[in-house]
Structure formats: structure tokens, C-alpha cells
Write an enzyme that holds these catalytic residues in place. Structure first.
Site, PDB file in Angstrom:
ATOM      1  N   GLU A 160       0.911  -1.192   0.356  1.00  0.00           N
ATOM      2  CA  GLU A 160       0.135   0.050  -0.282  1.00  0.00           C
ATOM      3  C   GLU A 160       0.692   1.507  -0.001  1.00  0.00           C
ATOM      4  OE1 GLU A 160      -2.545   0.704   3.531  1.00  0.00           O
ATOM      5  OE2 GLU A 160      -3.858   2.281   2.244  1.00  0.00           O
ATOM      6  N   LYS A 166      -2.306  -2.408  -2.697  1.00  0.00           N
ATOM      7  CA  LYS A 166      -3.879  -1.145  -2.519  1.00  0.00           C
ATOM      8  C   LYS A 166      -3.116   0.246  -2.670  1.00  0.00           C
ATOM      9  CE  LYS A 166      -6.237  -0.328   1.513  1.00  0.00           C
ATOM     10  NZ  LYS A 166      -6.571  -0.971   2.763  1.00  0.00           N
TER      11      LYS A 166
END
Ligand code: 13P
Length: 329
Positions: free
Chosen positions: A176, A218
Site C-alpha cells: 500500500e 492497495k
């Protein structure tokens, strides 16, 4: 590795996505306080129980990202959260980074910590039932000054080292690199920063021979900064987000999940619906779904307020939002 690839792909069953419930003690304390709820270990456990033990969440959730504290806790039913989620077909995962600190080479930027004792912690988390993990890097846009290529590269290197360690112990990594929505920047600027961030990340992953097929990305959506005064239409968001991803994400990646980043629940839902629709029309190679924290929890938290009597209505609001977000994918 084949098993890991299969697990990574199975997060994307139709209509399912991931709940990010991995707020650190610090973030959870601030989040609860913003709803007038005072915090304690017990209150944080009740907070997790509110969401994890809402009936029927398995229709919408393939995974939940936990904070390490929660991995060891039990719900009000006396079951370990991790075991009760797994029994309902929801993969329990865990956030494994240890938060950010100023980057010494560019102190206005942040760098994520947590690699030092990572192998030991991963072995523990795996024993405690985690199937997947998350590592978050934070990228801030400020005019043409930030982010610097140096900070993007250092964060990418750490994400790659993390992914390698995680794949070695047999867990699925979620990477992420969050480009923040906060700021006065234009949507075009967000698009170029997200493209550069992801391009840097995947070239470093390639250098370190991380298997792309076993990772989930992500990412933030491409949005005009929250203080820019510009409100993007879902079609604008979808066009620029899908273009940025097509330019920078290898087709082998198991799938892409979005964070909500401070958008309202409706905004995050409508933008996701437009993104998935447009990605499909463009024959984007990866499955796409949600991995929201705030956009899924906000409505329920404002009803709950830490009161037992409000739990049924709060859970209803959570399930209603889950159904809407699920319909968006
Ligand atoms: P938000 O959906 O609230 O942005 O959180 C997602 C997340 O996992 C942040 O690390």
C-alpha cells in the site's frame, strides 16, 4: 507459491472485498475520540466486535486486515476473532509495518519502519492465524516539491523487502503506497504522482524478484486534493485512475484494492463503481475491489457511540454500506 497466488486471487470473488480494520492504537484512539468514545483496550475490542460479529458480513468480505493487538483477542462470543472470521470464510490478515517516521534525507517526507524484526513477527502472526499482511507507505504531494524521487525509491525498496519476507514465510503481501488525498493539488498532479509512485514500486519489485502474481496492490484513487476546491465527477476519477494503473501496474499482479482515503462513504462508493465499470470497458487485466477503513466504518461508528444499545442499528448501517460498496464492484 502456487497456493499464495490462488489465495491472492480469491480475495476478488464477485461482490467481495476487504475491510481495513488495522488502525494502530494511536489511530484507533483518535478515531474513537472523534465520535466521542473514550478508548481503552476493552473499548477497542468492542469496536472490532461491532464490525467483525455483524451477521452476514461474509457475503461481502473476503478478508479483514487486523492490527496485531486484535489478532490475539476474542469477540463477545468467546471465539478468537481470527478463528471466527476464518470459520466464516473471511481471511484474517495483519498490518505488519510499524508506522512512519520522517525520512532523514528529506525530513518533510515519511518513511515506513518495521523491517528489522519482521521475520520473527511474521512467524508469530502466521501461528496466530494470519493469512495475509499489509505494509503502508505514505506519500504526500506538495506543489512540485514533494514527493521527491528519493523518498519514492526508499519507500519502494522497503515495500519490496517486506513483500519478499512475507512471500518467504508463505503469506500474501498487500503493498500500500498511499498517495494522500490531503492537499491543494490538481487531479492531473495526483495522476502523475500515482503513476510515478507505482512505476517506481514495480521496477524495484522486479529488481528484487518479488513474484508479481502473488501480491495485491492497495492504492488511492486519482482525485483532486481535498483542499483544491475541485469536486471530481466519478467519470473523471475513473478515467484518470484507470489510466494511471494501466501505465504502471504489471498485468501479472493478482489484483488491485482501493483505500477510501478520507472520501465520504458515498463518494468512495460512487467512484469505485465508475472505476470498475471503466476498467472493464478498457479490458484492464486485474480484478479490482475495495479495501476501505473509514468509508465502511464511519456511518456505523457515528450511530454506535460506544453504547451497547446502539449496536443493532450501527451494524445495520454497516451492512447497508457493505451492500452498496459490494454492488459497486
Ligand atoms: P481508508 O479507507 O480509511 O483510507 O483506510 C484504508 C487503509 O488501510 C489505510 O491504511
Amino acid at each position: 507459491m502456487t497456493d499464495l497466488v490462488a489465495i491472492a486471487r480469491s480475495f476478488f470473488e464477485p461482490g467481495k472485498g476487504i475491510l481495513a480494520a488495522d488502525e494502530s492504537v494511536h489511530t484507533a484512539t483518535a478515531r474513537l475520540a472523534s465520535y466521542g468514545i473514550s478508548t481503552s483496550v476493552e473499548m477497542r475490542r468492542q469496536y472490532r466486535d461491532l464490525f467483525f460479529n455483524a451477521k452476514g458480513i461474509e457475503r461481502y468480505l473476503s478478508g479483514i486486515i487486523l492490527f496485531s493487538e486484535t489478532l490475539l483477542e476474542k469477540g463477545n462470543d468467546g471465539e478468537l476473532f481470527s478463528a471466527s472470521l476464518a470459520a466464516r470464510g473471511i481471511f484474517p490478515g495483519v498490518k505488519v509495518d510499524l508506522g512512519t517516521e520522517p525520512f532523514s534525507a528529506s525530513p518533510d517526507e515519511l518513511i515506513t519502519q518495521g523491517l528489522l524484526d519482521l521475520p520473527t513477527r511474521l512467524a508469530e502472526y502466521k501461528k496466530q492465524g494470519a493469512v495475509f499482511t499489509k505494509w503502508r507507505a505514505v506519500i504526500r504531494i506538495d506543489g512540485d516539491q514533494l514527493p521527491t524521487p528519493m523518498a519514492l525509491h526508499e519507500n519502494a525498496k522497503r515495500l519490496a523487502s517486506y513483500a519478499k519476507e512475507v512471500q518467504t514465510v508463505g503469506l500474501v503481501p498487500i503493498l500500500e503506497p498511499e498517495v494522500l488525498y490531503k492537499g491543494t493539488h490538481s487531479r492531473q498532479k495526483a495522476r502523475s504522482v500515482i503513476t510515478e509512485t507505482l512505476g517506481t514500486l514495480f521496477s524495484v519489485l522486479e529488481e528484487q524478484s518479488v513474484d508479481h502474481a502473488g501480491v495485491l496492490l492497495k492504492t488511492a484513487m486519482v482525485l483532486s486534493g481535498d483542499a483544491s476546491g475541485k469536486k471530481d465527477t466519478p467519470e473523471e476519477v475513473a478515467g484518470d485512475t484507470v489510466a494511471a494503473l494501466m501505465e504502471s501496474v504489471p498485468r501479472q499482479v493478482a489484483g488491485i484494492v482501493f483505500l477510501s482515503g478520507g472520501q465520504t462513504p458515498d463518494q468512495a462508493t460512487e467512484n469505485l463503481a465508475a472505476i470498475t465499470k471503466y476498467a472493464k470497458s478498457m479490458h484492464a487485466p486485474w480484478p479490482i475491489t475495495f479495501s476501505y477503513a473509514r468509508a465502511l466504518q464511519e456511518e456505523a461508528l457515528s450511530i454506535w457511540k460506544g453504547e451497547e444499545g446502539n449496536i443493532p442499528v450501527a451494524r445495520e448501517a454497516f451492512l447497508t454500506r457493505l451492500a452498496k460498496v459490494s454492488a459497486a464492484v
